[in-house]
Scaffold this active site. Sequence first.
Site, PDB file in Angstrom:
ATOM      1  N   GLY A  10       6.237   0.769  16.408  1.00 46.02           N
ATOM      2  CA  GLY A  10       6.033   2.345  16.237  1.00 46.02           C
ATOM      3  C   GLY A  10       5.166   3.056  17.246  1.00 46.02           C
ATOM      4  O   GLY A  10       4.653   2.338  17.943  1.00 46.02           O
ATOM      5  N   GLN A  11       5.084   4.204  16.922  1.00 48.87           N
ATOM      6  CA  GLN A  11       4.488   5.119  17.879  1.00 48.87           C
ATOM      7  C   GLN A  11       2.753   4.640  18.053  1.00 48.87           C
ATOM      8  O   GLN A  11       2.320   4.362  19.094  1.00 48.87           O
ATOM      9  CB  GLN A  11       4.321   6.321  17.263  1.00 48.87           C
ATOM     10  CG  GLN A  11       5.643   7.182  17.334  1.00 48.87           C
ATOM     11  CD  GLN A  11       5.361   8.685  16.842  1.00 48.87           C
ATOM     12  OE1 GLN A  11       5.125   9.504  17.903  1.00 48.87           O
ATOM     13  NE2 GLN A  11       5.506   9.195  15.733  1.00 48.87           N
ATOM     14  N   ASP A  36       6.440  -9.308   8.750  1.00 51.78           N
ATOM     15  CA  ASP A  36       7.080  -8.233   7.807  1.00 51.78           C
ATOM     16  C   ASP A  36       5.693  -8.311   6.833  1.00 51.78           C
ATOM     17  O   ASP A  36       5.474  -9.161   6.309  1.00 51.78           O
ATOM     18  CB  ASP A  36       8.332  -8.662   7.117  1.00 51.78           C
ATOM     19  CG  ASP A  36       8.492  -7.710   5.924  1.00 51.78           C
ATOM     20  OD1 ASP A  36       7.815  -6.918   5.347  1.00 51.78           O
ATOM     21  OD2 ASP A  36       9.731  -7.739   5.450  1.00 51.78           O
ATOM     22  N   ALA A  60       4.245   1.072   8.655  1.00 50.71           N
ATOM     23  CA  ALA A  60       4.404   1.823   7.461  1.00 50.71           C
ATOM     24  C   ALA A  60       5.936   2.428   7.515  1.00 50.71           C
ATOM     25  O   ALA A  60       6.631   2.075   8.365  1.00 50.71           O
ATOM     26  CB  ALA A  60       3.523   3.037   7.820  1.00 50.71           C
ATOM     27  N   TYR A 125       5.930  10.173   0.043  1.00 49.37           N
ATOM     28  CA  TYR A 125       5.341   9.282   1.091  1.00 49.37           C
ATOM     29  C   TYR A 125       3.724   9.328   0.993  1.00 49.37           C
ATOM     30  O   TYR A 125       2.914   8.452   1.026  1.00 49.37           O
ATOM     31  CB  TYR A 125       5.722   9.794   2.327  1.00 49.37           C
ATOM     32  CG  TYR A 125       4.806   9.520   3.559  1.00 49.37           C
ATOM     33  CD1 TYR A 125       4.876   8.537   4.357  1.00 49.37           C
ATOM     34  CD2 TYR A 125       3.877  10.696   4.192  1.00 49.37           C
ATOM     35  CE1 TYR A 125       4.170   8.300   5.297  1.00 49.37           C
ATOM     36  CE2 TYR A 125       3.210  10.229   5.233  1.00 49.37           C
ATOM     37  CZ  TYR A 125       3.272   9.133   5.916  1.00 49.37           C
ATOM     38  OH  TYR A 125       2.335   8.780   6.803  1.00 49.37           O
ATOM     39  N   LYS A 129       0.803   6.526   0.175  1.00 49.25           N
ATOM     40  CA  LYS A 129      -0.305   6.388   1.358  1.00 49.25           C
ATOM     41  C   LYS A 129      -1.679   6.449   0.466  1.00 49.25           C
ATOM     42  O   LYS A 129      -2.544   5.665   0.850  1.00 49.25           O
ATOM     43  CB  LYS A 129      -0.258   7.520   2.282  1.00 49.25           C
ATOM     44  CG  LYS A 129       0.717   7.452   3.295  1.00 49.25           C
ATOM     45  CD  LYS A 129       0.908   5.963   4.067  1.00 49.25           C
ATOM     46  CE  LYS A 129      -0.118   6.107   5.190  1.00 49.25           C
ATOM     47  NZ  LYS A 129       0.220   4.838   5.969  1.00 49.25           N
TER      48      LYS A 129
HETATM   49  N1  LIG Z   1       4.098   9.689  12.460  1.00 48.28           N
HETATM   50  C1  LIG Z   1       3.422  10.604  11.822  1.00 48.28           C
HETATM   51  O1  LIG Z   1       3.683  11.693  12.059  1.00 48.28           O
HETATM   52  C2  LIG Z   1       2.085  10.169  11.090  1.00 48.28           C
HETATM   53  C3  LIG Z   1       1.579  11.259  10.498  1.00 48.28           C
HETATM   54  C4  LIG Z   1       0.326  10.862   9.724  1.00 48.28           C
HETATM   55  C5  LIG Z   1      -0.112   9.521   9.407  1.00 48.28           C
HETATM   56  N2  LIG Z   1       0.821   8.328  10.209  1.00 48.28           N
HETATM   57  C6  LIG Z   1       0.441   7.289   9.654  1.00 48.28           C
HETATM   58  O2  LIG Z   1       0.211   6.321  10.893  1.00 48.28           O
HETATM   59  C7  LIG Z   1       0.612   5.290  11.014  1.00 48.28           C
HETATM   60  C8  LIG Z   1       1.819   4.897  12.150  1.00 48.28           C
HETATM   61  O3  LIG Z   1       2.742   5.777  12.376  1.00 48.28           O
HETATM   62  P1  LIG Z   1       3.756   6.060  13.365  1.00 48.28           P
HETATM   63  O4  LIG Z   1       4.066   7.297  13.700  1.00 48.28           O
HETATM   64  O5  LIG Z   1       3.162   4.932  14.264  1.00 48.28           O
HETATM   65  O6  LIG Z   1       5.057   5.082  12.503  1.00 48.28           O
HETATM   66  P2  LIG Z   1       6.405   4.721  13.050  1.00 48.28           P
HETATM   67  O7  LIG Z   1       6.532   5.022  14.541  1.00 48.28           O
HETATM   68  O8  LIG Z   1       7.479   4.971  12.020  1.00 48.28           O
HETATM   69  O9  LIG Z   1       6.121   3.111  13.086  1.00 48.28           O
HETATM   70  C9  LIG Z   1       5.941   2.445  11.957  1.00 48.28           C
HETATM   71  C10 LIG Z   1       6.232   0.854  12.522  1.00 48.28           C
HETATM   72  O10 LIG Z   1       6.055   0.192  11.021  1.00 48.28           O
HETATM   73  C11 LIG Z   1       7.234  -0.620  11.140  1.00 48.28           C
HETATM   74  N3  LIG Z   1       7.239  -1.171   9.774  1.00 48.28           N
HETATM   75  C12 LIG Z   1       8.184  -0.656   8.842  1.00 48.28           C
HETATM   76  N4  LIG Z   1       8.105  -1.498   7.671  1.00 48.28           N
HETATM   77  C13 LIG Z   1       7.529  -2.633   7.940  1.00 48.28           C
HETATM   78  C14 LIG Z   1       7.104  -3.745   7.388  1.00 48.28           C
HETATM   79  N5  LIG Z   1       7.571  -4.172   6.107  1.00 48.28           N
HETATM   80  N6  LIG Z   1       6.472  -4.829   8.242  1.00 48.28           N
HETATM   81  C15 LIG Z   1       6.027  -4.515   9.515  1.00 48.28           C
HETATM   82  N7  LIG Z   1       6.328  -3.468  10.148  1.00 48.28           N
HETATM   83  C16 LIG Z   1       6.780  -2.421   9.205  1.00 48.28           C
HETATM   84  C17 LIG Z   1       8.238  -0.133  11.751  1.00 48.28           C
HETATM   85  O11 LIG Z   1       9.252  -0.907  12.344  1.00 48.28           O
HETATM   86  P3  LIG Z   1      10.975  -0.516  12.275  1.00 48.28           P
HETATM   87  O12 LIG Z   1      11.002   0.771  13.303  1.00 48.28           O
HETATM   88  O13 LIG Z   1      11.476  -1.831  12.620  1.00 48.28           O
HETATM   89  O14 LIG Z   1      11.086  -0.030  10.801  1.00 48.28           O
HETATM   90  C18 LIG Z   1       7.649   0.618  12.812  1.00 48.28           C
HETATM   91  O15 LIG Z   1       7.957  -0.074  14.068  1.00 48.28           O
HETATM   92  C19 LIG Z   1       1.290   4.981   9.794  1.00 48.28           C
HETATM   93  O16 LIG Z   1       0.592   4.397   8.920  1.00 48.28           O
HETATM   94  C20 LIG Z   1       1.779   6.363   9.243  1.00 48.28           C
HETATM   95  O17 LIG Z   1       1.724   6.419   7.636  1.00 48.28           O
HETATM   96  C21 LIG Z   1       1.969   9.039  10.940  1.00 48.28           C
END
Ligand SMILES: NC(=O)c1ccc[n+]([C@@H]2O[C@H](COP(=O)([O-])OP(=O)(O)OC[C@H]3O[C@@H](n4cnc5c(N)ncnc54)[C@H](OP(=O)(O)O)[C@@H]3O)[C@@H](O)[C@H]2O)c1
Length: 292
Positions: A10-11, A36, A60, A125, A129
């Site tokens: 993920g990002q 997982d 996430a 969502y 969280k």
């Molecule tokens: N993105 C935003 O704008 C944002 C804003 C505020 C807070 N956050 C928080 O910041 C954190 C990182 O966000 P991000 O933007 O990096 O999210 P992201 O790009 O969606 O990455 C999340 C990663 O988690 C993996 N994942 C999903 N289900 C899983 C599981 N059961 N076991 C292990 N891995 C799993 C996904 O894999 P797959 O791709 O294979 O599904 C993906 O690689 C999260 O906690 C998010 O809630 C994000």
Amino acid sequence: MKLLVTGCEGQVGEAVCSLAATEGIECKGLPQKKLDVTRASKVHNVLRRAKPDYVINAAAFSDIEAAESETAQCYTVNREGVFYLAKSCSRLGLPLIHLSSSYVFDGAKAAPYVEDDACNPLNIYGRSKVQGEHALKSVHDKYIILRVNPVFSEWGDNFLKDLLADSVIKRKEKFPEDQLFAPTSASDIARVIIAVIRQLDCDIQPWGTYHYSSSTPTSWYGFAQSIIEEAGHYKPVTLSELTPVESENYGYSASRPLNAVLNCTRILETFGIRQRDWLPEVKRVVRLCCQD
Ligand SMILES: NC(=O)c1ccc[n+]([C@@H]2O[C@H](COP(=O)([O-])OP(=O)(O)OC[C@H]3O[C@@H](n4cnc5c(N)ncnc54)[C@H](OP(=O)(O)O)[C@@H]3O)[C@@H](O)[C@H]2O)c1
């Protein structure tokens, strides 16, 4: 020092692994297919064998719209998954750095949110969280919960990359101008995580919840304008197509807080971490994406 990063594709996961590599920090990134987080016994076995010094949970269910229909899966990852990780970290004595979101708040406050403000999420969502934070705190005391604003980066799916996806940018015309937040790059979040860990490693251990976002809040409309302006250096752009709208006319399934601005004083006073402006990061990420 050895880090273990869940959700490493993920990002934020990518950004942490990439920064750790640059800084010469040993870091084991685990994608969902290798770990997982919803599988409790697997989580414990992997953590036990890997023997990291710190665990960073970047895994996430982060699709806010999909969470409204895939509710069970969203809770399974964002609540149960966090619980299993925290429980295992607690048993093994490992500090856990966990990412949360400004969407735990309802946006009704007339000022930036501080860490102790009451949570009242508007969508599934956000609820997942909040419950993930509670689940973590119920079983572990060596944790840092880092609540952040919407994230952009050169990795994965995000608003910025979505906007740049077409060769001529004109596809999306309307952007909400009434939601305020500070778009934050995954690389900037990684900087903060590593800075926090370096201090934890010096036995400074102010466990708890912290807010971090870029400085200079804007709206989705303002963010889109900046991205498109920058993209104009690399590809044809039709700026006249951009229209500001109110969130209620945007067609979201999931409500969003109108004020998601975070007060980041606690992380500054505790760790000396200052907010950075998001615009230089937008320029860097747009350049990377357009030159690909
Ligand atoms: N993105 C935003 O704008 C944002 C804003 C505020 C807070 N956050 C928080 O910041 C954190 C990182 O966000 P991000 O933007 O990096 O999210 P992201 O790009 O969606 O990455 C999340 C990663 O988690 C993996 N994942 C999903 N289900 C899983 C599981 N059961 N076991 C292990 N891995 C799993 C996904 O894999 P797959 O791709 O294979 O599904 C993906 O690689 C999260 O906690 C998010 O809630 C994000």
